[in-house]
Write a protein that holds these residues in place. Structure first.
Motif, PDB file in Angstrom:
ATOM      1  N   ALA A  79      71.500 -22.122  72.873  1.00  0.00           N
ATOM      2  CA  ALA A  79      71.683 -23.222  71.927  1.00  0.00           C
ATOM      3  C   ALA A  79      73.149 -23.488  71.633  1.00  0.00           C
ATOM      4  CB  ALA A  79      70.939 -22.918  70.626  1.00  0.00           C
ATOM      5  N   THR A  80      74.021 -22.503  71.846  1.00  0.00           N
ATOM      6  CA  THR A  80      75.451 -22.722  71.592  1.00  0.00           C
ATOM      7  C   THR A  80      76.063 -23.717  72.568  1.00  0.00           C
ATOM      8  OG1 THR A  80      75.968 -20.786  72.978  1.00  0.00           O
ATOM      9  CG2 THR A  80      75.751 -20.427  70.603  1.00  0.00           C
ATOM     10  N   ASN A  81      75.351 -24.030  73.654  1.00  0.00           N
ATOM     11  CA  ASN A  81      75.851 -24.981  74.643  1.00  0.00           C
ATOM     12  C   ASN A  81      75.464 -26.423  74.333  1.00  0.00           C
ATOM     13  OD1 ASN A  81      76.946 -22.854  76.193  1.00  0.00           O
ATOM     14  ND2 ASN A  81      74.951 -22.503  77.175  1.00  0.00           N
ATOM     15  N   ILE A  82      74.711 -26.635  73.245  1.00  0.00           N
ATOM     16  CA  ILE A  82      74.336 -28.015  72.879  1.00  0.00           C
ATOM     17  C   ILE A  82      75.590 -28.778  72.482  1.00  0.00           C
ATOM     18  CG2 ILE A  82      72.992 -29.420  71.272  1.00  0.00           C
ATOM     19  CD1 ILE A  82      71.009 -27.123  71.032  1.00  0.00           C
ATOM     20  N   ARG A 119      77.320 -31.374  67.735  1.00  0.00           N
ATOM     21  CA  ARG A 119      77.607 -30.330  66.750  1.00  0.00           C
ATOM     22  C   ARG A 119      76.512 -30.248  65.691  1.00  0.00           C
ATOM     23  NH1 ARG A 119      79.440 -30.043  61.783  1.00  0.00           N
ATOM     24  NH2 ARG A 119      79.671 -32.319  61.697  1.00  0.00           N
ATOM     25  N   ARG A 155      73.369 -28.861  67.278  1.00  0.00           N
ATOM     26  CA  ARG A 155      73.574 -27.437  67.608  1.00  0.00           C
ATOM     27  C   ARG A 155      73.455 -26.567  66.364  1.00  0.00           C
ATOM     28  NH1 ARG A 155      78.203 -27.946  69.679  1.00  0.00           N
ATOM     29  NH2 ARG A 155      79.486 -27.334  67.883  1.00  0.00           N
ATOM     30  N   GLN A 156      74.073 -27.002  65.284  1.00  0.00           N
ATOM     31  CA  GLN A 156      74.017 -26.222  64.048  1.00  0.00           C
ATOM     32  C   GLN A 156      72.606 -26.153  63.493  1.00  0.00           C
ATOM     33  OE1 GLN A 156      76.628 -24.512  62.940  1.00  0.00           O
ATOM     34  NE2 GLN A 156      75.289 -23.607  61.367  1.00  0.00           N
TER      35      GLN A 156
END
Length: 441
Positions: free
Chosen positions: A55-58, A61, A64-65
């Motif tokens: 998910a950190t690659n979404i 911003r 992703r958060q």
């Protein structure tokens, strides 16, 4: 779990699904995590840790958060369980959009379903996945089937979409005509004797399969066959009377064995679906019969039903599953006195229920919940039973529209509090008096 408790759990799941389907989120910020009893908590925790890395690659911003926050909430909920519950585990969490379309709020819920889940799902979407919950609503009542013809007999059960063959026997019966060597009366007597033995054996096996602890273990029984054996069985004195009372349909099928079983299920589909329908009609018909006899052993309306419940006089509460009445607990901030109001949609707009009559100050709303949900949680506290009905039958429709959708059967007669009805403001000063010569049509 009793049938009544199962019906209440089904109603709870149906209401939860209705509420979940209204929720929407941005992007893929809403997580649906469903575990079957076979899934280990530790394995799912590891999977969620991997998903956090993904998910950190979404790129977005905000999205992703939101996804990372939802996954973290799911992991925290999993920590509350040392092992997967017996029926599995359901977790819904994410950031949902408010009704105004602008605000956002976090939503998290976890619970053990009342029936085992048979699948594992992990879905990130802009809505919650409720399809597995629909499968829990499938009819869990078991129906017995006896497929009987001249070649053999099959005993089976049907529970929801699960079909089970309990036993299958074969038999060789003499035909109507022999090859000679015996007189016609003697041959007919032997033939009838063997048919009688066959019917006796089927009747005994039917009892052994569908009677447990001196009572039927199925909701209903369907007799099927391609010959007249099924009718002989149902009319025979050898057929258990406890089972004859629950025979819901006798059908003709073109085949025996497993193919006949499948055909019997299709032909008896209307009878299987109407069992709950018939029970509901019988319950409401009994309610109307008490009214017609003027026994004083029933109550109707929200206030009278809740009064009889609090007095311990209510034996069974009958409630419409779509009852739109909310239970408010309001408190006077000065005196700290608590009031209970059961309000419909129109009454909720009236400020008099939320202000003090003497001082005019606003009352604080401590709690608001659907009255039907409150009944589900507290009906056992009063030693009562709870039955949910629909408005699909004529009797149910009349009960909902004529009696407010809530009532009950009493254990003993009690005096009901007098209800004060407010006079409607018809605007007598603004309207002209009725003139029969001009206004009568």
């Amino acid at each position: 779990m009793s049938i009544s408790d199962s019906n209440i759990e089904i109603w709870k799941i149906r209401r939860l699904i209705k509420n979940l389907e209204k929720l929407r989120g941005n992007g893929t910020s809403m997580i649906s995590l469903l575990l079957s009893p076979r899934d280990a908590i530790s394995k799912v925790q590891g999977m969620l840790a991997t998903e956090m890395g993904t998910a950190t690659n979404i790129k977005s911003r905000v999205n992703r958060q939101a996804v990372l926050t939802a996954i973290t909430s799911a992991k925290e909920r999993l920590k509350l369980y040392s092992r997967t519950p017996a029926n599995g585990l359901v977790i819904y969490c994410g950031t949902v959009i408010g009704e105004d379309g602008g605000s956002e709020k976090k939503y998290t819920i976890d619970f053990e379903p009342f029936r085992p889940l048979n699948t594992f799902k992990y879905i990130c979407d802009n809505k919650f996945c409720t399809q597995p919950l629909f499968e829990l609503l499938e009819n869990d009542e078991t129906f017995g089937f006896v497929i009987m013809d001249g070649a053999g007999c099959l005993f089976g059960t049907l529970q929801g979409a699960n079909r089970t063959i309990l036993q299958q026997i074969s038999v060789q019966l003499p035909k109507k005509h022999g090859r000679g060597g015996q007189s016609a009366p003697r041959f007919a007597r032997i033939r009838e004797e063997k048919r009688g033995h066959y019917v006796r054996k089927v009747a005994e096996l039917t009892t052994s399969h569908f009677i447990t602890d001196d009572r039927p273990n199925v909701k209903g029984l369907v007799l099927a066959g391609s010959a007249n054996f099924k009718n002989d069985l149902s009319q025979s004195d050898l057929f258990d009377k406890r089972l004859s009372e629950i025979v819901i349909k006798i059908v003709d099928v073109s085949y025996g064995g497993e193919n006949g079983f499948n055909q019997a299920i299709s032909l008896a589909e209307d009878a299987l679906s109407n069992v709950k329908f018939v029970e509901e009609k019988q319950l409401i018909s009994k309610y109307f019969e008490e009214i017609a006899l003027d026994t004083g052993m029933i109550c109707f309306g929200v206030e009278d039903t809740l009064h009889s419940l609090e007095c311990g006089a209510c034996d069974k509460v009958v409630c419409w599953e779509g009852l739109e009445i909310n239970r408010y607990e309001v408190q006077n901030p000065q005196t700290e006195e608590i009031f209970i109001h059961n309000l419909n949609k129109d009454q909720e707009k009236d400020p008099k229920y939320f202000t003090d009559e003497k001082t005019g100050i606003d009352l604080d709303v401590i709690k608001c919940e659907a009255l039907s949900e409150w009944l589900c949680e507290h009906y056992k506290d009063y030693g009562a039973k709870l039955e949910f009905i629909t408005d699909k039958s004529q009797e149910g429709y009349q009960f909902v529209n004529g009696f407010g959708g809530i009532g009950g059967f009493l254990r003993f007669k009690i005096e009901m509090p007098e209800t004060v009805y407010e006079k409607e403001d018809n605007g007598e000063g603004d309207e002209e008096a009725f003139d029969p010569d001009e206004d009568f049509i």
